[in-house]
Design a protein around this motif. Structure first.
Motif, PDB file in Angstrom:
ATOM      1  N   UNK A 296       6.187 -65.817  24.803  1.00  3.36           N
ATOM      2  CA  UNK A 296       5.087 -66.129  23.170  1.00  3.36           C
ATOM      3  C   UNK A 296       3.690 -67.230  24.150  1.00  3.36           C
ATOM      4  N   UNK A 297       4.425 -68.301  24.430  1.00  2.56           N
ATOM      5  CA  UNK A 297       3.235 -69.404  24.992  1.00  2.56           C
ATOM      6  C   UNK A 297       1.903 -68.304  26.237  1.00  2.56           C
ATOM      7  N   UNK A 298       2.121 -67.503  26.818  1.00  5.11           N
ATOM      8  CA  UNK A 298       1.865 -67.516  27.904  1.00  5.11           C
ATOM      9  C   UNK A 298       0.689 -66.478  27.519  1.00  5.11           C
ATOM     10  N   UNK A 299       1.008 -65.544  26.045  1.00  2.00           N
ATOM     11  CA  UNK A 299      -0.022 -64.811  24.937  1.00  2.00           C
ATOM     12  C   UNK A 299      -0.597 -65.525  24.094  1.00  2.00           C
ATOM     13  N   UNK A 300      -0.310 -66.946  24.219  1.00  2.00           N
ATOM     14  CA  UNK A 300      -0.735 -67.940  23.016  1.00  2.00           C
ATOM     15  C   UNK A 300      -0.336 -67.343  21.628  1.00  2.00           C
ATOM     16  N   UNK A 301       0.634 -66.876  21.457  1.00  6.24           N
ATOM     17  CA  UNK A 301       1.273 -66.810  20.635  1.00  6.24           C
ATOM     18  C   UNK A 301       2.267 -67.258  19.626  1.00  6.24           C
ATOM     19  N   UNK A 302       2.540 -68.218  20.080  1.00  8.22           N
ATOM     20  CA  UNK A 302       3.619 -69.336  19.715  1.00  8.22           C
ATOM     21  C   UNK A 302       3.105 -70.577  19.065  1.00  8.22           C
ATOM     22  N   UNK A 303       3.703 -70.953  18.244  1.00  6.35           N
ATOM     23  CA  UNK A 303       2.854 -71.875  17.073  1.00  6.35           C
ATOM     24  C   UNK A 303       3.626 -72.737  17.066  1.00  6.35           C
ATOM     25  N   UNK A 304       4.417 -73.891  18.557  1.00  9.63           N
ATOM     26  CA  UNK A 304       4.483 -75.110  18.422  1.00  9.63           C
ATOM     27  C   UNK A 304       3.163 -75.996  18.518  1.00  9.63           C
ATOM     28  N   UNK A 305       2.005 -75.317  18.213  1.00 11.45           N
ATOM     29  CA  UNK A 305       0.900 -76.615  18.395  1.00 11.45           C
ATOM     30  C   UNK A 305       0.083 -76.387  17.351  1.00 11.45           C
ATOM     31  N   UNK A 306      -0.497 -78.095  16.991  1.00 13.98           N
ATOM     32  CA  UNK A 306      -1.894 -78.313  15.534  1.00 13.98           C
ATOM     33  C   UNK A 306      -2.343 -76.772  16.176  1.00 13.98           C
ATOM     34  N   UNK A 307      -3.059 -76.656  17.014  1.00 15.33           N
ATOM     35  CA  UNK A 307      -4.081 -75.965  16.778  1.00 15.33           C
ATOM     36  C   UNK A 307      -4.142 -74.117  17.495  1.00 15.33           C
ATOM     37  N   UNK A 308      -3.302 -73.971  17.592  1.00 13.94           N
ATOM     38  CA  UNK A 308      -2.444 -72.482  17.040  1.00 13.94           C
ATOM     39  C   UNK A 308      -2.456 -72.241  16.122  1.00 13.94           C
ATOM     40  N   UNK A 309      -1.896 -72.623  15.248  1.00 13.74           N
ATOM     41  CA  UNK A 309      -1.706 -72.276  13.862  1.00 13.74           C
ATOM     42  C   UNK A 309      -3.031 -73.025  12.793  1.00 13.74           C
ATOM     43  N   UNK A 310      -3.284 -73.917  13.418  1.00 15.71           N
ATOM     44  CA  UNK A 310      -5.042 -74.947  11.779  1.00 15.71           C
ATOM     45  C   UNK A 310      -6.059 -73.796  12.629  1.00 15.71           C
ATOM     46  N   UNK A 311      -6.317 -72.971  11.076  1.00 13.23           N
ATOM     47  CA  UNK A 311      -7.789 -72.366  11.176  1.00 13.23           C
ATOM     48  C   UNK A 311      -8.125 -72.753  10.543  1.00 13.23           C
ATOM     49  N   UNK A 312      -9.978 -73.688  10.927  1.00  6.88           N
ATOM     50  CA  UNK A 312     -10.677 -74.103  10.953  1.00  6.88           C
ATOM     51  C   UNK A 312     -11.572 -73.519   9.320  1.00  6.88           C
ATOM     52  N   UNK A 313     -11.839 -72.190   9.289  1.00  3.83           N
ATOM     53  CA  UNK A 313     -11.949 -71.068   8.258  1.00  3.83           C
ATOM     54  C   UNK A 313     -11.263 -71.704   6.925  1.00  3.83           C
ATOM     55  N   UNK A 314     -10.210 -71.550   7.030  1.00  2.03           N
ATOM     56  CA  UNK A 314      -9.374 -71.818   5.630  1.00  2.03           C
ATOM     57  C   UNK A 314      -9.651 -73.321   5.349  1.00  2.03           C
ATOM     58  N   UNK A 315      -9.489 -74.261   5.670  1.00  2.73           N
ATOM     59  CA  UNK A 315      -8.986 -76.201   5.510  1.00  2.73           C
ATOM     60  C   UNK A 315      -9.146 -76.382   6.867  1.00  2.73           C
ATOM     61  N   UNK A 316      -9.456 -77.777   6.097  1.00  9.17           N
ATOM     62  CA  UNK A 316     -10.175 -78.444   7.224  1.00  9.17           C
ATOM     63  C   UNK A 316      -8.761 -79.147   7.637  1.00  9.17           C
ATOM     64  N   UNK A 317      -9.229 -80.152   8.887  1.00  7.88           N
ATOM     65  CA  UNK A 317      -8.401 -80.540   9.401  1.00  7.88           C
ATOM     66  C   UNK A 317      -7.075 -81.813   8.593  1.00  7.88           C
ATOM     67  N   UNK A 318      -8.221 -82.739   8.353  1.00  9.34           N
ATOM     68  CA  UNK A 318      -7.133 -83.481   7.563  1.00  9.34           C
ATOM     69  C   UNK A 318      -6.439 -83.020   6.092  1.00  9.34           C
ATOM     70  N   UNK A 319      -6.804 -82.317   5.417  1.00  8.32           N
ATOM     71  CA  UNK A 319      -5.572 -82.175   4.667  1.00  8.32           C
ATOM     72  C   UNK A 319      -4.372 -80.932   5.417  1.00  8.32           C
ATOM     73  N   UNK A 320      -4.790 -80.010   6.321  1.00  6.88           N
ATOM     74  CA  UNK A 320      -3.880 -79.401   6.983  1.00  6.88           C
ATOM     75  C   UNK A 320      -2.956 -80.368   7.219  1.00  6.88           C
ATOM     76  N   UNK A 321      -3.625 -80.948   8.475  1.00  7.66           N
ATOM     77  CA  UNK A 321      -2.115 -81.959   8.653  1.00  7.66           C
ATOM     78  C   UNK A 321      -1.958 -83.071   7.741  1.00  7.66           C
ATOM     79  N   UNK A 322      -2.038 -83.226   6.481  1.00 10.08           N
ATOM     80  CA  UNK A 322      -1.295 -84.224   5.415  1.00 10.08           C
ATOM     81  C   UNK A 322      -0.614 -82.391   4.613  1.00 10.08           C
ATOM     82  N   UNK A 323      -0.135 -81.475   4.499  1.00 11.68           N
ATOM     83  CA  UNK A 323       0.739 -81.441   4.394  1.00 11.68           C
ATOM     84  C   UNK A 323       1.017 -79.949   5.361  1.00 11.68           C
ATOM     85  N   UNK A 324       0.837 -79.975   6.264  1.00 12.98           N
ATOM     86  CA  UNK A 324       1.550 -78.769   7.405  1.00 12.98           C
ATOM     87  C   UNK A 324       2.026 -80.011   8.203  1.00 12.98           C
TER      88      UNK A 324
END
Length: 345
Positions: free
Chosen positions: A167-195
Motif C-alpha cells: 500500500x505504501x509503494x502504490x501510495x495508497x497508505x493512509x499513514x501520512x497527512x499528505x496522503x489524505x489531506x485534499x486541499x480542494x475540500x478543506x484548508x490545512x489548518x481546519x484539517x489538522x484541527x479536526x483529523x
C-alpha cells in the motif's frame, strides 16, 4: 517461421477455407500464441465495453457531460450491490459533484458515494459528530467529513507492518497527512484541527477506541483482513467503537455467484450472499441491526459486462478509454462491490 507462412500463402488456393484455418491454428499452437491470443481477446472485450460506455457518456447519462445536482437526494437505501443505474442516478452524481469525482462507470466511484449517501441520510456529516475510518488509504472521505465540521480519526496499518508495504509503494497508505489531506475540500489548518491519524490493525482494534464515535466506515477494506472469517469478525468487533444509536457503513468485494467457489483466505477475499446473511444474524444476536440488503445485480447492459485483466496500471497493447469496471474477474470469479449499513443497538 516466415518460410512456413509463405508456404501456407502459396498453398492457400489448393486448400479449402476450413483446412487453411486448421493449418493456421496448428501453426499458432506450435508457436505458443494461445496465451497471447487470450490476452488480445480480453482487450477486444475491453474495446467493446468501452465503446458501449462511451455512448452512455456522450448521452450525458454519466461522465463529464452528466449533470451534477446541487442538492442531495433521499433514497432510503439499505445494503445493495453496485449497479449501472446508480452511476446514472442523481444521488450518486450529487456526491461526485461535491467531492470532485467524475461519475464514471467504476465501482470505486460508487463505493465512496454509497458511504456518503448512507451517512448523509443519517445526519452524521455535521459539526459535533465524531467519525472513525478504517484502512483509509488515500481516501477523500476524511477531508470531506472534516470540511463539514466532523471530527475524524483516520486509521491505517502501522507503516512498519510488512502488510503495509504494498500500500505504501502504490501510495495508497493512509499513514501520512499528505496522503489524505485534499486541499480542494478543506484548508490545512481546519484539517489538522479536526483529523487525527492513528495506526490500527483491523484485526486488533484497540479498546480505547470503544464507545467514542457516532459513525464509522470502511471502504473496500475488510476483504483484506486475511480471511472471510476475519473480515466478518472485524465488522462485529468494530461495533464496539460506536456510541448507542451509532452507524457503521462498509463496502467490500462481493462474489456474485451465491453457490460456487470463492476466495476464502489471502490478501483479498470475496464475500458471498451467505456470508453477508450470516453477518446480519451475528449482528442481530449482538443487539445490532443490519439494514435489509438488496442483492439484485441490476438490469443495465454494463451490469452484465465483466472487465478482464489487465486492469489500469498495466501495460496495454491498445489505446482505448478505460473500460467499464462495475464487474470484474478476480481469479476467474465475477466480483463487484457491495455496501451495507449497521445500526448499533
Amino acid at each position: 517461421m516466415l518460410r512456413r507462412l509463405r508456404s501456407l500463402a502459396r498453398g492457400a488456393q489448393r486448400l479449402g477455407a476450413g483446412n487453411l484455418l486448421r493449418k493456421i491454428h496448428s501453426l499458432e499452437v506450435s508457436a505458443g500464441a494461445t496465451a497471447r491470443n487470450a490476452e488480445l481477446a480480453a482487450w477486444n472485450t475491453k474495446v467493446m465495453g468501452s465503446a458501449i460506455a462511451s455512448r452512455f457518456y456522450e448521452a450525458g447519462l454519466a461522465g463529464r457531460a452528466a449533470p451534477l445536482p446541487p442538492e442531495p437526494v433521499t433514497m432510503g437505501f439499505g445494503g445493495r450491490l453496485c449497479r449501472q443505474e446508480d452511476i446514472e442516478g442523481d444521488w450518486l452524481r450529487h456526491w461526485c459533484g461535491r467531492i470532485g469525482f467524475v461519475p464514471m462507470y467504476h465501482r470505486k466511484v460508487w463505493e465512496d458515494c454509497y458511504a456518503l449517501q448512507a451517512l448523509h441520510e443519517r445526519g452524521m456529516m455535521a459539526p459535533g459528530k465524531r467519525g472513525l475510518g478504517f484502512a483509509v488509504g488515500a481516501e477523500w472521505l476524511p477531508s470531506f467529513f472534516a470540511a463539514r465540521g466532523t471530527e475524524v480519526v483516520a486509521t491505517d496499518l502501522d507503516p512498519r507492518d510488512l502488510r503495509a508495504r504494498n500500500w505504501i509503494e502504490t501510495d495508497q497508505h493512509g499513514g501520512r497527512v499528505d496522503t489524505i489531506f485534499k486541499p480542494g475540500l478543506i484548508d490545512l489548518d481546519a484539517f489538522n484541527a479536526r483529523v487525527s491519524l492513528r495506526p490500527v490493525d483491523m484485526n486488533r482494534i484497540p479498546a480505547d477506541l470503544h464507545g467514542g464515535f457516532d459513525f464509522l466506515w470502511s471502504v473496500c477494506s475488510l476483504e483484506h483482513c486475511g480471511s472471510i472469517a476475519q473480515g466478518l469478525d472485524f465488522v462485529v468487533e468494530a461495533m464496539r467503537c460506536l456510541r448507542p444509536g451509532g452507524v457503521a457503513v462498509h463496502t467490500t468485494e462481493f462474489n456474485i455467484n451465491p453457490e460456487g467457489p470463492t476466495i476464502e483466505e489471502g490478501s483479498t477475499v470475496l464475500f458471498q450472499r451467505r456470508h453477508i446473511e450470516e453477518l446480519g444474524a451475528r449482528l442481530a444476536r449482538a443487539g445490532h441491526r443490519m439494514l435489509p440488503v438488496d442483492f439484485g445485480t441490476g438490469t443495465g447492459v454494463l451490469d452484465g459486462f465483466v472487465d478482464l485483466p489487465p486492469y489500469p496500471g498495466n501495460d496495454s497493447p491498445l489505446s482505448l478509454p478505460e473500460a467499464p469496471h462495475l464487474r470484474l474477474s478476480i481469479m476467474g470469479l465475477v466480483a463487484t462491490s457491495i455496501g451495507f449499513i449497521v445500526e448499533k443497538g
